[in-house]
Design a protein around this motif. Structure first.
Motif, PDB file in Angstrom:
ATOM      1  N   GLN A  15      23.972  18.247   1.441  1.00  0.00           N
ATOM      2  CA  GLN A  15      24.394  18.853   0.058  1.00  0.00           C
ATOM      3  C   GLN A  15      24.895  17.863  -1.104  1.00  0.00           C
ATOM      4  O   GLN A  15      24.619  18.193  -2.302  1.00  0.00           O
ATOM      5  CB  GLN A  15      25.445  19.933   0.157  1.00  0.00           C
ATOM      6  CG  GLN A  15      26.830  19.465   1.031  1.00  0.00           C
ATOM      7  CD  GLN A  15      28.205  20.097   0.397  1.00  0.00           C
ATOM      8  OE1 GLN A  15      27.968  20.984  -0.326  1.00  0.00           O
ATOM      9  NE2 GLN A  15      29.164  19.843   0.988  1.00  0.00           N
ATOM     10  N   ILE A  16      25.359  16.860  -0.490  1.00  0.00           N
ATOM     11  CA  ILE A  16      25.742  15.678  -1.772  1.00  0.00           C
ATOM     12  C   ILE A  16      24.237  15.032  -2.471  1.00  0.00           C
ATOM     13  O   ILE A  16      24.239  15.092  -3.772  1.00  0.00           O
ATOM     14  CB  ILE A  16      26.481  14.496  -1.203  1.00  0.00           C
ATOM     15  CG1 ILE A  16      27.841  14.832  -0.939  1.00  0.00           C
ATOM     16  CG2 ILE A  16      26.379  13.241  -2.181  1.00  0.00           C
ATOM     17  CD1 ILE A  16      28.793  13.777  -0.286  1.00  0.00           C
ATOM     18  N   ASP A  42      16.356  11.170   6.630  1.00  0.00           N
ATOM     19  CA  ASP A  42      17.181  12.081   7.355  1.00  0.00           C
ATOM     20  C   ASP A  42      16.995  12.400   8.761  1.00  0.00           C
ATOM     21  O   ASP A  42      15.838  11.487   9.210  1.00  0.00           O
ATOM     22  CB  ASP A  42      17.286  13.726   6.779  1.00  0.00           C
ATOM     23  CG  ASP A  42      18.836  14.215   6.949  1.00  0.00           C
ATOM     24  OD1 ASP A  42      19.036  14.651   8.158  1.00  0.00           O
ATOM     25  OD2 ASP A  42      19.179  14.620   5.725  1.00  0.00           O
ATOM     26  N   VAL A 129      28.897   6.275   1.472  1.00  0.00           N
ATOM     27  CA  VAL A 129      29.589   7.429   0.975  1.00  0.00           C
ATOM     28  C   VAL A 129      30.079   8.342   2.361  1.00  0.00           C
ATOM     29  O   VAL A 129      31.035   8.911   2.430  1.00  0.00           O
ATOM     30  CB  VAL A 129      28.554   8.355   0.310  1.00  0.00           C
ATOM     31  CG1 VAL A 129      29.303   9.854  -0.150  1.00  0.00           C
ATOM     32  CG2 VAL A 129      28.207   7.787  -1.048  1.00  0.00           C
ATOM     33  N   ASN A 131      31.557   9.368   5.693  1.00  0.00           N
ATOM     34  CA  ASN A 131      33.004   8.873   6.148  1.00  0.00           C
ATOM     35  C   ASN A 131      32.932   8.498   7.762  1.00  0.00           C
ATOM     36  O   ASN A 131      32.323   8.995   8.435  1.00  0.00           O
ATOM     37  CB  ASN A 131      33.752  10.209   5.951  1.00  0.00           C
ATOM     38  CG  ASN A 131      34.471  10.434   4.652  1.00  0.00           C
ATOM     39  OD1 ASN A 131      34.600   9.207   4.108  1.00  0.00           O
ATOM     40  ND2 ASN A 131      34.343  11.498   3.918  1.00  0.00           N
ATOM     41  N   HIS A 187      39.461   5.456   1.812  1.00  0.00           N
ATOM     42  CA  HIS A 187      39.228   6.796   1.279  1.00  0.00           C
ATOM     43  C   HIS A 187      39.759   7.498   2.483  1.00  0.00           C
ATOM     44  O   HIS A 187      38.840   8.104   3.217  1.00  0.00           O
ATOM     45  CB  HIS A 187      37.698   6.643   1.054  1.00  0.00           C
ATOM     46  CG  HIS A 187      37.273   8.190   0.804  1.00  0.00           C
ATOM     47  ND1 HIS A 187      37.642   8.883  -0.240  1.00  0.00           N
ATOM     48  CD2 HIS A 187      36.586   9.087   1.700  1.00  0.00           C
ATOM     49  CE1 HIS A 187      37.218  10.030  -0.096  1.00  0.00           C
ATOM     50  NE2 HIS A 187      36.448  10.544   0.932  1.00  0.00           N
TER      51      HIS A 187
HETATM   52  P1  NAX Z   1      25.920  17.505   4.639  1.00  0.00           P
HETATM   53  O1  NAX Z   1      26.184  17.860   6.176  1.00  0.00           O
HETATM   54  O2  NAX Z   1      25.478  18.506   3.694  1.00  0.00           O
HETATM   55  O3  NAX Z   1      24.778  16.459   4.708  1.00  0.00           O
HETATM   56  C1  NAX Z   1      24.648  15.215   5.584  1.00  0.00           C
HETATM   57  C2  NAX Z   1      23.026  14.756   5.839  1.00  0.00           C
HETATM   58  O4  NAX Z   1      23.328  13.838   6.656  1.00  0.00           O
HETATM   59  C3  NAX Z   1      22.492  15.904   6.651  1.00  0.00           C
HETATM   60  O5  NAX Z   1      21.146  16.313   6.251  1.00  0.00           O
HETATM   61  C4  NAX Z   1      22.312  15.207   8.091  1.00  0.00           C
HETATM   62  O6  NAX Z   1      21.258  15.867   8.787  1.00  0.00           O
HETATM   63  C5  NAX Z   1      22.110  13.827   7.565  1.00  0.00           C
HETATM   64  N1  NAX Z   1      22.374  12.630   8.722  1.00  0.00           N
HETATM   65  C6  NAX Z   1      23.269  12.881   9.857  1.00  0.00           C
HETATM   66  N2  NAX Z   1      23.081  11.694  10.506  1.00  0.00           N
HETATM   67  C7  NAX Z   1      21.947  10.971   9.925  1.00  0.00           C
HETATM   68  C8  NAX Z   1      21.509   9.719  10.317  1.00  0.00           C
HETATM   69  N3  NAX Z   1      21.833   9.061  11.336  1.00  0.00           N
HETATM   70  N4  NAX Z   1      20.564   9.223   9.336  1.00  0.00           N
HETATM   71  C9  NAX Z   1      20.145   9.758   8.045  1.00  0.00           C
HETATM   72  N5  NAX Z   1      20.751  11.104   7.933  1.00  0.00           N
HETATM   73  C10 NAX Z   1      21.536  11.782   8.821  1.00  0.00           C
HETATM   74  O7  NAX Z   1      27.112  16.236   4.176  1.00  0.00           O
HETATM   75  P2  NAX Z   1      27.399  16.277   2.729  1.00  0.00           P
HETATM   76  O8  NAX Z   1      28.359  17.160   2.306  1.00  0.00           O
HETATM   77  O9  NAX Z   1      26.201  15.756   1.940  1.00  0.00           O
HETATM   78  O10 NAX Z   1      28.207  14.709   3.051  1.00  0.00           O
HETATM   79  C11 NAX Z   1      28.089  13.539   3.492  1.00  0.00           C
HETATM   80  C12 NAX Z   1      29.007  12.614   3.836  1.00  0.00           C
HETATM   81  O11 NAX Z   1      29.836  12.361   2.730  1.00  0.00           O
HETATM   82  C13 NAX Z   1      30.005  13.155   5.022  1.00  0.00           C
HETATM   83  O12 NAX Z   1      30.228  12.189   5.937  1.00  0.00           O
HETATM   84  C14 NAX Z   1      31.301  13.448   4.126  1.00  0.00           C
HETATM   85  O13 NAX Z   1      32.434  13.176   4.800  1.00  0.00           O
HETATM   86  C15 NAX Z   1      31.175  12.167   3.128  1.00  0.00           C
HETATM   87  N6  NAX Z   1      31.741  12.411   1.837  1.00  0.00           N
HETATM   88  C16 NAX Z   1      32.507  11.255   1.338  1.00  0.00           C
HETATM   89  C17 NAX Z   1      33.265  11.127   0.221  1.00  0.00           C
HETATM   90  C18 NAX Z   1      33.597  10.025  -0.411  1.00  0.00           C
HETATM   91  O14 NAX Z   1      34.396   9.894  -1.365  1.00  0.00           O
HETATM   92  N7  NAX Z   1      33.462   8.883   0.174  1.00  0.00           N
HETATM   93  C19 NAX Z   1      33.278  12.582  -0.649  1.00  0.00           C
HETATM   94  C20 NAX Z   1      32.583  13.448  -0.144  1.00  0.00           C
HETATM   95  C21 NAX Z   1      32.076  13.810   1.130  1.00  0.00           C
HETATM   96  O15 NAX Z   1      33.122  14.437   1.774  1.00  0.00           O
END
Ligand code: NAX
Length: 332
Positions: A15-16, A42, A129, A131, A187
């Motif tokens: 989603q991000i 992905d 980004v 976590n 963070h």
């Molecule tokens: P989503 O779950 O919508 O998307 C994550 C995507 O990453 C999925 O499509 C998944 O299949 C893919 N993925 C998983 N393992 C992978 C790998 N080894 N290689 C490539 N792709 C892989 O999560 P989303 O809302 O987009 O958030 C992504 C990350 O951002 C999470 O870890 C979240 O905690 C973190 N965030 C960090 C923030 C910050 O300020 N640093 C704020 C926003 C967000 O919470």
């Protein structure tokens, strides 16, 4: 026109990335004259979804976007990239301990660090980004020894943007007039949003935010807690975590890294600590930085009062604990 720049976004079907890819591809990050080739990584099970994202990017008819390469192979994803947005990470699932989350992510960021080391440009700028962002960035850097440690960063810009917005709302001024709010440390819930150096630009008259607000208690209690808990508040309302704002923050972070910060303004970035402000060395700690010629520099010499000292110490301690846990997982 310049040669196309190769940019990788991981978690590209998530989603991000859905918001971020559009911001990058339309020129918000690398400027309106920089053609781009987007590498989208992905995991295999998400390749169908990713195909849909690729179709939508094509349907945006964006002049800067020269090619899009969807893949589940880190080698393809990281080859020749100059900029990397590492968004994909293992999300915390129900019943999962923090340690399990760290273990899953250490693995991902080790693999991606190794791939960056072998295949990316040596001056690649990496923004983590996913976590726990700070510790993931540290692990990634550790496995990419041929790339300078300074080229790995973690995102705290969303926290900074949230903090700036809270101050603007409190003072009823446009958000663009507020600057130099700092996010220190991790963070996580130990981050320290610090408005004591923030300023408001009132048509060229610079006023300190603390003077304009005139309420230290609000800054140390309500403001601090609101910024620290904003992510949870968005989840409670949206039933999903912050995505549009996270994408905007990632785009702000990388734009400032490539194009520089404005004179007199600093921004917060998780970067490798050399011990400035007496915080632990060799953790990815969020500091106020200025950026010139694609190199960041920690803003030094800001006065730190007792309250700030205790907040910096607490978040530094947490980062050391996370580092030790991550290293134990790697060595196990
Ligand atoms: P989503 O779950 O919508 O998307 C994550 C995507 O990453 C999925 O499509 C998944 O299949 C893919 N993925 C998983 N393992 C992978 C790998 N080894 N290689 C490539 N792709 C892989 O999560 P989303 O809302 O987009 O958030 C992504 C990350 O951002 C999470 O870890 C979240 O905690 C973190 N965030 C960090 C923030 C910050 O300020 N640093 C704020 C926003 C967000 O919470």
């Amino acid at each position: 026109m310049a040669e196309p720049l190769r940019v990788v976004v991981t978690g590209a079907a998530g989603q991000i990335a859905y918001s971020l890819l559009y911001m990058i591809a339309k020129g918000d990050v690398f400027g309106p004259d920089q053609p781009l080739i987007l590498h989208l990584l992905d995991i295999p099970v998400m390749m169908g979804v990713l195909e849909g994202v690729v179709m939508e990017l094509a349907d945006c008819a964006l002049p800067l976007l020269r090619d899009v390469i969807p893949t589940d192979d880190p080698v393809v994803a990281f080859t020749d990239v100059s900029s990397a947005f590492l968004v994909g990470a293992m999300p915390r699932k129900q019943g999962m301990e923090r340690k399990d989350l760290l273990a899953a992510n250490v693995k991902i960021f080790k693999v991606q660090g190794e791939a960056l080391d072998k295949y990316a440009k040596k001056d690649v700028k990496v923004l983590v980004v996913g976590n726990p962002a700070n510790t993931n960035a540290l692990i990634c850097s550790k496995y990419a020894p041929s790339i300078p440690k300074e080229n790995f960063s973690a995102m705290t810009r969303l926290d900074q943007n949230r903090a700036q917005a809270q101050i603007a709302a409190k003072l009823n001024v446009p958000v663009g007039t507020v600057s130099n709010v700092i996010i220190w440390g991790n963070h996580s819930s130990t981050q320290y949003p610090d408005a004591s150096h923030a300023v408001i630009d009132k048509n060229g008259n610079i006023e300190k935010a603390v003077d304009a607000i005139g309420n230290e208690q609000w800054l140390r209690e309500t403001f601090l807690a609101t910024v620290q808990k904003r992510g949870a508040a968005v989840i409670a309302a949206r039933k999903m975590s912050s995505a549009m704002s996270a994408a905007k923050a990632a785009s702000d972070h990388m734009r400032d890294w490539f194009l520089g910060t404005k004179s007199g303004k600093f921004v917060s970035m998780g970067v490798i600590s050399a011990g400035a402000y007496g915080v632990p060395k060799d953790v990815i700690f969020s500091f106020p930085v200025i950026i010139e010629n694609r190199k960041w520099k920690v803003v030094e010499g800001l006065p730190i009062d007792d309250f700030s000292r205790s907040m910096l110490d607490a978040t530094g301690k947490e980062l050391c604990e996370e580092r030790e846990e991550a290293l134990q997982i790697i060595q196990a």
